[in-house]
Design a protein around this motif. Structure first.
Motif, PDB file in Angstrom:
ATOM      1  N   CYS A  20       9.609   5.010   8.080  1.00  0.00           N
ATOM      2  CA  CYS A  20       8.830   5.541   6.982  1.00  0.00           C
ATOM      3  C   CYS A  20       7.741   6.458   7.524  1.00  0.00           C
ATOM      4  O   CYS A  20       7.212   6.223   8.600  1.00  0.00           O
ATOM      5  CB  CYS A  20       8.154   4.418   6.180  1.00  0.00           C
ATOM      6  SG  CYS A  20       9.313   3.317   5.362  1.00  0.00           S
ATOM      7  N   THR A  68      10.951   7.524   3.202  1.00  0.00           N
ATOM      8  CA  THR A  68      11.853   6.685   3.977  1.00  0.00           C
ATOM      9  C   THR A  68      13.081   7.506   4.315  1.00  0.00           C
ATOM     10  O   THR A  68      13.695   8.087   3.426  1.00  0.00           O
ATOM     11  CB  THR A  68      12.252   5.426   3.176  1.00  0.00           C
ATOM     12  OG1 THR A  68      11.067   4.740   2.772  1.00  0.00           O
ATOM     13  CG2 THR A  68      13.113   4.506   4.024  1.00  0.00           C
ATOM     14  N   SER A  73      17.756   1.792   3.185  1.00  0.00           N
ATOM     15  CA  SER A  73      16.445   1.150   3.311  1.00  0.00           C
ATOM     16  C   SER A  73      15.546   1.533   2.150  1.00  0.00           C
ATOM     17  O   SER A  73      14.816   0.703   1.605  1.00  0.00           O
ATOM     18  CB  SER A  73      15.791   1.552   4.634  1.00  0.00           C
ATOM     19  OG  SER A  73      16.549   1.100   5.728  1.00  0.00           O
ATOM     20  N   GLN A  77      13.847  -1.074  -0.414  1.00  0.00           N
ATOM     21  CA  GLN A  77      12.388  -1.149  -0.485  1.00  0.00           C
ATOM     22  C   GLN A  77      11.867  -0.895  -1.893  1.00  0.00           C
ATOM     23  O   GLN A  77      11.005  -1.627  -2.402  1.00  0.00           O
ATOM     24  CB  GLN A  77      11.772  -0.142   0.493  1.00  0.00           C
ATOM     25  CG  GLN A  77      11.978  -0.486   1.958  1.00  0.00           C
ATOM     26  CD  GLN A  77      11.701   0.685   2.881  1.00  0.00           C
ATOM     27  OE1 GLN A  77      11.200   1.726   2.475  1.00  0.00           O
ATOM     28  NE2 GLN A  77      12.047   0.523   4.157  1.00  0.00           N
ATOM     29  N   THR A  80      12.580  -3.755  -4.292  1.00  0.00           N
ATOM     30  CA  THR A  80      11.661  -4.868  -4.046  1.00  0.00           C
ATOM     31  C   THR A  80      10.298  -4.566  -4.637  1.00  0.00           C
ATOM     32  O   THR A  80       9.660  -5.423  -5.277  1.00  0.00           O
ATOM     33  CB  THR A  80      11.535  -5.132  -2.535  1.00  0.00           C
ATOM     34  OG1 THR A  80      12.820  -5.469  -2.008  1.00  0.00           O
ATOM     35  CG2 THR A  80      10.562  -6.268  -2.262  1.00  0.00           C
ATOM     36  N   GLN A  81       9.817  -3.336  -4.457  1.00  0.00           N
ATOM     37  CA  GLN A  81       8.505  -2.955  -4.978  1.00  0.00           C
ATOM     38  C   GLN A  81       8.483  -2.950  -6.501  1.00  0.00           C
ATOM     39  O   GLN A  81       7.504  -3.384  -7.120  1.00  0.00           O
ATOM     40  CB  GLN A  81       8.122  -1.580  -4.430  1.00  0.00           C
ATOM     41  CG  GLN A  81       7.839  -1.567  -2.935  1.00  0.00           C
ATOM     42  CD  GLN A  81       7.688  -0.170  -2.375  1.00  0.00           C
ATOM     43  OE1 GLN A  81       7.946   0.820  -3.064  1.00  0.00           O
ATOM     44  NE2 GLN A  81       7.284  -0.080  -1.121  1.00  0.00           N
TER      45      GLN A  81
END
Length: 423
Positions: A20, A68, A73, A77, A80-81
């Protein structure tokens, strides 16, 4: 396909390191909370160009960014956020369906702001609305680019090898044999980056499946067709034929996207079957003055039977729980503007999704426009798949196919099972 013929009337006419990077675009302490926008994207270059232009056009606004460089990925990510309430105001997504960060999947889960009332949303064509709307029909994303998957060429390397671009499937196999005899890689392939695994099959099935039978996916949904019982089998067999015929670099499963682009940019590989935006990465490794071009990738004995997979490439949406929704919508309006469209398309090596009179197509983009205008284009198949499991199964299975741990019927059986599974 007729849908893309209509599409052209309204349109001007997707990285190995899991890392990132962040960019604040200025000192955040100098801006009030009402003037700070948070943004996330997969890939930095084009998004950062748009961010900088937006900030310049909006003095006092600061855009805090997180980039990212790996699609898988990034998808994990952001999901999830979003679930935890920590996602940014604005983020890049994928059009239609097919993965967990695609418009329909996020929209179905109520994670996207309704943008139907925005001025630009009212001008979207039926085809654009189909890939930027949630299952309820609300527009929840702005289309930014049009992408394509074709045979992308390093012009100087191809000229040095003295070889011509193949226009039929037999010519592809001959090209691979001749390139290998000259000590160069015909097509660089980086299957270690899972998203790359789908590109050759999409290029092949455009001509073998979706061009000849544009209703194929709907017949799958109706229970009248399957991957295993279609020319998908022929497409994957041709993929293996390319592998066994020396069309790719050694050990593709051990080569990632960055290394693939390095081989291509440096001219150690003559071409890649890829999304056109990958050229931006190849340029980082290419000598000054290097040029690149694209041709549709053939899958049959008849050049006239070649179709090009073309689709909306990049879209952006707004978090349903955005901390600064008004500023987020202002950024969406900028992306939809002729300036924003031309800027993002140029920076990403794509064509704009909406009207952008200032955009000039090059040797990469002109064949896309030609294919669409000639009704020789198809949609990326995953955008119409009913769930994200199909694509996930496809990506993993192709890696196993190249390892020899599964055969073609096994791959297609897995994809059929995923297609009919519930979310």
């Amino acid at each position: 396909m007729q849908s893309f013929t209509r599409f052209t009337t309204l349109c001007c006419l997707a990285v190995a390191a899991t890392a990132c990077s962040t960019s604040g675009g200025g000192a955040t302490t100098a801006a009030s909370s009402g003037q700070v926008l948070t943004l996330a994207a997969a890939g930095q270059g084009p998004a950062q160009a748009a961010v900088e232009a937006f900030q310049k056009a909006n003095p006092g606004v600061t855009v805090k960014t997180v980039y990212t460089e790996d699609d898988a990925s990034y998808q994990q990510q952001l999901r999830t956020q979003l679930a935890s309430g920590t996602a940014p105001d604005v983020f890049r997504m994928w059009p239609g369906g097919g993965n967990t960060m695609a418009v329909r999947d996020l929209g179905e889960d109520g994670m996207l702001m309704d943008l139907s009332g925005e001025g630009w949303a009212g001008g979207l064509s039926t085809d654009l609305k189909a890939v930027t709307s949630d299952p309820g029909g609300k527009v929840v994303a702005v289309p930014v680019t049009i992408g394509a998957i074709g045979a992308v060429w390093n012009d100087q390397a191809l000229k040095a090898a003295g070889l011509a671009k193949p226009a039929t499937w037999p010519e592809v196999l001959r090209f691979c044999k001749d390139a290998k005899a000259k000590g160069v890689v015909p097509f660089a392939l980086g299957l270690k980056s899972a998203w790359v695994t789908q590109l050759v099959p999409y290029a092949l099935t455009a001509s073998l499946v979706y061009g000849p039978d544009p209703g194929f996916t709907q017949r799958q949904k109706d229970g009248k067709a399957t991957f295993a019982g279609s020319a998908w089998k022929q497409a994957l067999e041709k993929y293996l034929q390319m592998r066994d015929g020396g069309c790719f670099n050694d050990s593709p499963n051990g080569v990632g996207y960055d290394e693939q682009m390095q081989l291509f940019g440096q001219g150690k590989a003559l071409g890649v079957v890829h999304v056109l935006s990958a050229v931006q990465s190849a340029r980082e490794y290419a000598p000054s003055g290097a040029t690149f071009s694209m041709t549709p990738f053939p899958a049959t004995d008849d050049a006239a039977g070649t179709y090009l997979p073309v689709s909306v490439g990049i879209v952006y949406g707004v978090n349903a729980k955005a901390r600064n929704p008004e500023l987020a919508k202002r950024f969406m309006t900028f992306l939809a503007s002729p300036e924003g469209q031309a800027l993002y398309a140029s920076a990403s090596g794509s064509s704009p999704a909406l009207s952008a009179p200032g955009f000039k197509p090059d040797a990469l983009q002109q064949p896309v426009l030609d294919a669409v205008e000639a009704d020789r284009s198809t949609l990326y198949p995953d955008q119409a798949w009913p769930n994200a499991k199909v694509q996930q199964e496809h990506l993993t299975s192709i890696q196993e196919l190249f390892n020899g741990t599964v055969d073609v019927p096994g791959v297609l059986g897995r994809m059929d099972k995923a297609f009919t599974s519930t979310k």
